[in-house]
Write a protein that holds these residues in place. Structure first.
Motif, PDB file in Angstrom:
ATOM      1  N   TRP A  81       0.834  -1.197   0.000  1.00 35.93           N
ATOM      2  CA  TRP A  81       0.000   0.000   0.000  1.00 35.93           C
ATOM      3  C   TRP A  81       0.875   1.255   0.000  1.00 35.93           C
ATOM      4  O   TRP A  81       1.927   1.293   0.647  1.00 35.93           O
ATOM      5  N   THR A  82       0.444   2.259  -0.740  1.00 36.28           N
ATOM      6  CA  THR A  82       0.975   3.612  -0.600  1.00 36.28           C
ATOM      7  C   THR A  82      -0.183   4.493  -0.148  1.00 36.28           C
ATOM      8  O   THR A  82      -1.267   4.003   0.163  1.00 36.28           O
ATOM      9  N   ASP A  83       0.055   5.795  -0.125  1.00 39.37           N
ATOM     10  CA  ASP A  83      -1.036   6.697   0.239  1.00 39.37           C
ATOM     11  C   ASP A  83      -2.104   6.776  -0.852  1.00 39.37           C
ATOM     12  O   ASP A  83      -3.235   7.179  -0.587  1.00 39.37           O
ATOM     13  N   GLN A  84      -1.730   6.374  -2.096  1.00 44.20           N
ATOM     14  CA  GLN A  84      -2.658   6.551  -3.211  1.00 44.20           C
ATOM     15  C   GLN A  84      -3.278   5.254  -3.716  1.00 44.20           C
ATOM     16  O   GLN A  84      -4.453   5.227  -4.072  1.00 44.20           O
ATOM     17  N   THR A  85      -2.492   4.189  -3.740  1.00 44.10           N
ATOM     18  CA  THR A  85      -2.980   2.961  -4.360  1.00 44.10           C
ATOM     19  C   THR A  85      -2.613   1.736  -3.540  1.00 44.10           C
ATOM     20  O   THR A  85      -1.710   1.766  -2.690  1.00 44.10           O
ATOM     21  N   GLU A  86      -3.348   0.662  -3.821  1.00 44.53           N
ATOM     22  CA  GLU A  86      -3.016  -0.657  -3.285  1.00 44.53           C
ATOM     23  C   GLU A  86      -2.589  -1.540  -4.450  1.00 44.53           C
ATOM     24  O   GLU A  86      -3.256  -1.599  -5.485  1.00 44.53           O
ATOM     25  N   LEU A  87      -1.477  -2.232  -4.277  1.00 49.05           N
ATOM     26  CA  LEU A  87      -0.982  -3.169  -5.278  1.00 49.05           C
ATOM     27  C   LEU A  87      -1.154  -4.587  -4.749  1.00 49.05           C
ATOM     28  O   LEU A  87      -0.721  -4.907  -3.640  1.00 49.05           O
ATOM     29  N   PHE A  88      -1.783  -5.424  -5.564  1.00 46.53           N
ATOM     30  CA  PHE A  88      -1.819  -6.857  -5.306  1.00 46.53           C
ATOM     31  C   PHE A  88      -1.335  -7.533  -6.586  1.00 46.53           C
ATOM     32  O   PHE A  88      -1.953  -7.412  -7.639  1.00 46.53           O
ATOM     33  N   MET A  89      -0.187  -8.223  -6.477  1.00 43.07           N
ATOM     34  CA  MET A  89       0.453  -8.775  -7.674  1.00 43.07           C
ATOM     35  C   MET A  89       0.749 -10.254  -7.473  1.00 43.07           C
ATOM     36  O   MET A  89       1.291 -10.675  -6.443  1.00 43.07           O
ATOM     37  N   GLU A  90       0.401 -11.057  -8.487  1.00 46.73           N
ATOM     38  CA  GLU A  90       0.698 -12.487  -8.518  1.00 46.73           C
ATOM     39  C   GLU A  90       1.738 -12.729  -9.609  1.00 46.73           C
ATOM     40  O   GLU A  90       1.662 -12.156 -10.699  1.00 46.73           O
ATOM     41  N   TYR A  91       2.704 -13.622  -9.313  1.00 49.02           N
ATOM     42  CA  TYR A  91       3.798 -13.862 -10.257  1.00 49.02           C
ATOM     43  C   TYR A  91       4.400 -15.241  -9.973  1.00 49.02           C
ATOM     44  O   TYR A  91       4.248 -15.801  -8.879  1.00 49.02           O
ATOM     45  N   PRO A  92       5.129 -15.810 -10.940  1.00 52.53           N
ATOM     46  CA  PRO A  92       5.748 -17.130 -10.751  1.00 52.53           C
ATOM     47  C   PRO A  92       7.110 -16.993 -10.081  1.00 52.53           C
ATOM     48  O   PRO A  92       7.643 -15.887  -9.940  1.00 52.53           O
ATOM     49  N   PRO A  93       7.719 -18.118  -9.674  1.00 54.61           N
ATOM     50  CA  PRO A  93       9.111 -18.059  -9.219  1.00 54.61           C
ATOM     51  C   PRO A  93       9.979 -17.497 -10.342  1.00 54.61           C
ATOM     52  O   PRO A  93       9.818 -17.835 -11.509  1.00 54.61           O
ATOM     53  N   LEU A  94      10.908 -16.612  -9.985  1.00 59.78           N
ATOM     54  CA  LEU A  94      11.695 -15.904 -10.995  1.00 59.78           C
ATOM     55  C   LEU A  94      12.970 -16.677 -11.311  1.00 59.78           C
ATOM     56  O   LEU A  94      13.782 -16.977 -10.420  1.00 59.78           O
ATOM     57  N   VAL A  95      13.132 -16.992 -12.610  1.00 59.94           N
ATOM     58  CA  VAL A  95      14.297 -17.730 -13.088  1.00 59.94           C
ATOM     59  C   VAL A  95      14.984 -16.871 -14.150  1.00 59.94           C
ATOM     60  O   VAL A  95      14.332 -16.336 -15.056  1.00 59.94           O
ATOM     61  N   ALA A  96      16.297 -16.744 -14.044  1.00 57.12           N
ATOM     62  CA  ALA A  96      17.062 -15.872 -14.947  1.00 57.12           C
ATOM     63  C   ALA A  96      16.788 -16.247 -16.407  1.00 57.12           C
ATOM     64  O   ALA A  96      16.849 -17.419 -16.791  1.00 57.12           O
ATOM     65  N   GLY A  97      16.450 -15.248 -17.205  1.00 59.56           N
ATOM     66  CA  GLY A  97      16.252 -15.430 -18.634  1.00 59.56           C
ATOM     67  C   GLY A  97      14.890 -15.950 -19.029  1.00 59.56           C
ATOM     68  O   GLY A  97      14.529 -15.907 -20.208  1.00 59.56           O
ATOM     69  N   GLN A  98      14.117 -16.464 -18.108  1.00 60.11           N
ATOM     70  CA  GLN A  98      12.796 -16.982 -18.440  1.00 60.11           C
ATOM     71  C   GLN A  98      11.754 -15.861 -18.389  1.00 60.11           C
ATOM     72  O   GLN A  98      11.805 -14.980 -17.535  1.00 60.11           O
ATOM     73  N   THR A  99      10.800 -15.929 -19.312  1.00 59.87           N
ATOM     74  CA  THR A  99       9.744 -14.933 -19.343  1.00 59.87           C
ATOM     75  C   THR A  99       8.752 -15.197 -18.212  1.00 59.87           C
ATOM     76  O   THR A  99       8.310 -16.330 -17.999  1.00 59.87           O
ATOM     77  N   ALA A 100       8.418 -14.153 -17.476  1.00 61.09           N
ATOM     78  CA  ALA A 100       7.471 -14.252 -16.369  1.00 61.09           C
ATOM     79  C   ALA A 100       6.303 -13.306 -16.633  1.00 61.09           C
ATOM     80  O   ALA A 100       6.474 -12.211 -17.175  1.00 61.09           O
ATOM     81  N   LEU A 101       5.125 -13.764 -16.259  1.00 67.25           N
ATOM     82  CA  LEU A 101       3.920 -12.957 -16.384  1.00 67.25           C
ATOM     83  C   LEU A 101       3.491 -12.509 -14.985  1.00 67.25           C
ATOM     84  O   LEU A 101       3.284 -13.325 -14.095  1.00 67.25           O
ATOM     85  N   TYR A 102       3.358 -11.202 -14.811  1.00 72.57           N
ATOM     86  CA  TYR A 102       2.964 -10.603 -13.532  1.00 72.57           C
ATOM     87  C   TYR A 102       1.514 -10.109 -13.663  1.00 72.57           C
ATOM     88  O   TYR A 102       1.222  -9.268 -14.524  1.00 72.57           O
ATOM     89  N   ALA A 103       0.630 -10.664 -12.874  1.00 72.55           N
ATOM     90  CA  ALA A 103      -0.773 -10.223 -12.843  1.00 72.55           C
ATOM     91  C   ALA A 103      -0.899  -9.128 -11.791  1.00 72.55           C
ATOM     92  O   ALA A 103      -0.778  -9.379 -10.584  1.00 72.55           O
ATOM     93  N   VAL A 104      -1.096  -7.914 -12.252  1.00 73.06           N
ATOM     94  CA  VAL A 104      -1.082  -6.738 -11.383  1.00 73.06           C
ATOM     95  C   VAL A 104      -2.517  -6.254 -11.166  1.00 73.06           C
ATOM     96  O   VAL A 104      -3.256  -6.018 -12.123  1.00 73.06           O
ATOM     97  N   HIS A 105      -2.905  -6.088  -9.903  1.00 73.18           N
ATOM     98  CA  HIS A 105      -4.213  -5.549  -9.538  1.00 73.18           C
ATOM     99  C   HIS A 105      -3.971  -4.227  -8.807  1.00 73.18           C
ATOM    100  O   HIS A 105      -3.275  -4.208  -7.784  1.00 73.18           O
ATOM    101  N   LEU A 106      -4.535  -3.154  -9.312  1.00 70.31           N
ATOM    102  CA  LEU A 106      -4.313  -1.823  -8.745  1.00 70.31           C
ATOM    103  C   LEU A 106      -5.653  -1.219  -8.319  1.00 70.31           C
ATOM    104  O   LEU A 106      -6.619  -1.204  -9.084  1.00 70.31           O
ATOM    105  N   THR A 107      -5.665  -0.714  -7.089  1.00 70.78           N
ATOM    106  CA  THR A 107      -6.869  -0.138  -6.492  1.00 70.78           C
ATOM    107  C   THR A 107      -6.580   1.288  -6.051  1.00 70.78           C
ATOM    108  O   THR A 107      -5.556   1.547  -5.399  1.00 70.78           O
ATOM    109  N   ARG A 108      -7.474   2.202  -6.397  1.00 67.86           N
ATOM    110  CA  ARG A 108      -7.366   3.579  -5.898  1.00 67.86           C
ATOM    111  C   ARG A 108      -7.868   3.612  -4.453  1.00 67.86           C
ATOM    112  O   ARG A 108      -9.013   3.240  -4.174  1.00 67.86           O
ATOM    113  N   LEU A 109      -7.038   4.087  -3.537  1.00 69.01           N
ATOM    114  CA  LEU A 109      -7.429   4.115  -2.135  1.00 69.01           C
ATOM    115  C   LEU A 109      -8.356   5.277  -1.806  1.00 69.01           C
ATOM    116  O   LEU A 109      -8.934   5.309  -0.721  1.00 69.01           O
ATOM    117  N   SER A 110      -8.511   6.209  -2.715  1.00 69.37           N
ATOM    118  CA  SER A 110      -9.423   7.321  -2.451  1.00 69.37           C
ATOM    119  C   SER A 110     -10.865   6.830  -2.344  1.00 69.37           C
ATOM    120  O   SER A 110     -11.641   7.344  -1.543  1.00 69.37           O
TER     121      SER A 110
END
Length: 515
Positions: free
Chosen positions: A40-69
């Protein structure tokens, strides 16, 4: 926070990495753990899902962003992820515009193996924000990455899952529990009683029959001295009715006048030597006897009239006018038109309601109260918020009630608004002026279950925990927490009912996200 989730996204990532030139592809049906992070910051909430990170492999990050206002899903902007090594320039993965409200995708090859500080940045119209996510490790091979993810995965069997999509659409909100200085208060059971002198019973001042043009009804407001009815006394065979007593006074007065006239005549005749001196002495004695009889008759009549006044009435001919001794509300009516009553029988009960007495049973452990009680509020069953009351005097004898083992304390309370009822039981909150620093949450965050207060704490973007709490004090819109919540934790203030429903459905299979 990290957790393991086997969702369709994992299979998509696994199949994608086969085409990225890895030496040994995993089986297509292999299940990879999915990690998540919430920030959380003062402006937004981040909820992100991602796989284990392996060098050179492509990773997909599912990003959920919420306005805290307003806790709504962000519908514009583009996120990006920065990996900053100990030395060197940051490696940036650019994201896309939202695929649907609140859901973004960031996809790209992971940087070389090593330890990085990473952050997610979001640029949107009217909003620029940065989430510092701490440190992350990129592994050299997938086996090490998966093993580390499984090692650090946290499985909480009591966790409640409430997905982002219903959070955005059903109305949801949280606030951060904070440490603040609040007034300490004493909570104790209490009852509303009439003030001293604020209750009166109008009784029959003599044996007689009740007469009235109209009979006051229960709930009628009467003023001090207002006529309530009349009591026609019975004819007294023993000579004690008022008519007989008044007649006796009149007869005694006539006897006194006759005795005085006889004395004056005797004194004139004695001066003329027409009668002996004994005649004057007899006349003097007769006058004294007449005066004594008159005084006794007047006393008997005065005693009867005094009994009438103390009974709530006034003499009117040979009937008693019953009047209200205080202003208030008629709470009970015992009289009936034409009915006969014995002396002392109750006819009306009048209670003053514009000012009442709050009797609080303060636990002995909370004594002494302090020099003053600054403010009083009462919790009334069925009323959502405590009611602040204006008090005047505080009275207590310093004697513990042997039955309740508590100290009875009385307060005169203004009740012109009529919000307090005589005989009502409630909980009193006494603010004594003492202040203390403690964890506080808004009152809207506190729920009750079987008399126990609790809150829902958001432990992750879609994870919640029910926490039973100890309420130390209530101060306006803030609730002081003794145990159960720590400063910095986020508690649910809107949408708690939906979280409760999600808790009840926790045994059902989770649908997860589709990205």
């Amino acid at each position: 926070m990290k957790r393991v989730m086997n969702v369709a996204l994992c299979l998509a990532i696994a199949s994608f990495t086969v085409g990225c030139g890895r030496g040994a592809a995993e089986p297509e049906d292999a299940e990879l753990p999915t990690l998540d992070i919430t920030h959380w910051t003062d402006q937004t909430e981040l909820f992100m899902e991602y796989p284990p990170l392996v060098a050179g492999q492509t990773a997909l990050y599912a990003v959920h962003l919420t306005r805290l206002s307003d806790f709504s899903a962000m519908t514009e902007g583009r996120p990006r992820i920065e990996f900053t090594p100990e030395s060197g320039a940051p490696i940036v993965l650019q994201g896309n515009t939202p695929s649907r409200p609140g859901v973004f995708r960031v996809e790209g090859a992971s940087p070389p193996a090593g330890r990085y500080r990473w952050a997610l940045l979001v640029d949107a119209p009217g909003l620029v924000d940065r989430h510092e996510l701490g440190s992350v490790t990129v592994f050299g091979d997938q086996a090490a990455a998966v093993a580390d993810a499984e090692q650090h995965a946290e499985e909480d069997a009591t966790a409640i899952t409430y997905l982002k999509e219903p959070q955005w659409t059903n109305g949801f909100g949280t606030v951060t529990a904070s440490e603040a200085e609040v007034r300490r208060a004493i909570r104790a059971p209490a009852v509303i009683e009439p003030v001293t002198g604020g209750e009166a019973v109008v009784s029959a001042p003599a044996d007689g029959r009740f007469m009235s043009g109209t009979l006051p009804a229960v709930g009628a407001r009467v003023g001090a001295g207002q006529e309530l009815g009349r009591l026609q006394p019975r004819s007294g065979e023993d000579g004690t009715d008022r008519a007989t007593l008044a007649s006796a006074v009149s007869e005694a007065e006539i006897a006194v006048e006759a005795a005085r006239a006889e004395l004056a005549r005797s004194e004139r005749l004695l001066a003329d030597r027409a009668v002996p001196a004994r005649r004057v002495e007899d006349a003097q004695r007769a006058l004294k006897v007449a005066d004594s009889r008159l005084a006794a008759a007047q006393v008997r009549l005065a005693q009867r009239d005094e009994a009438l006044r103390t009974g709530g009435g006034a003499a009117s001919g040979n009937s008693f006018v019953l009047r209200a001794p205080i202003a208030g509300v008629v709470s009970e009516v015992f009289a009936a038109l034409g009915a006969s009553y014995n002396e002392g029988a109750p006819l009306f009960r009048i209670v003053r309601t514009d000012e009442v007495e709050l009797q609080v049973h303060v636990p002995a452990a909370d004594y002494p109260l302090g020099s003053t009680v600054e403010e009083i509020a009462v919790e009334i069953p069925g009323r959502p918020d405590p009611l602040a009351v204006k008090h005047d005097h505080m009275h207590y004898a310093g004697v513990i009630d042997p039955r309740t083992k508590a100290l009875p304390v009385q307060f005169d309370v203004d009740n012109r608004a009529g919000q307090l009822l005589i005989g009502q039981t409630l909980t009193a909150i006494l603010f004594t002026g003492r202040r203390e620093k403690m964890t506080t949450v808004p009152k809207d965050a506190v729920l009750m279950e079987a008399g126990r207060p609790y809150v829902f704490v958001q432990t992750g973007g879609e994870s919640f925990s029910r926490r039973y709490i100890e309420i130390a004090t209530r101060d306006g819109d803030r609730v002081g927490i003794g145990t159960g919540v720590k400063p910095g934790e986020r508690v649910v203030t809107r949408g708690a009912y939906d979280v409760q429903l999600a808790s009840a459905a926790s045994g059902l299979p989770a649908e997860g996200h589709v990205h």
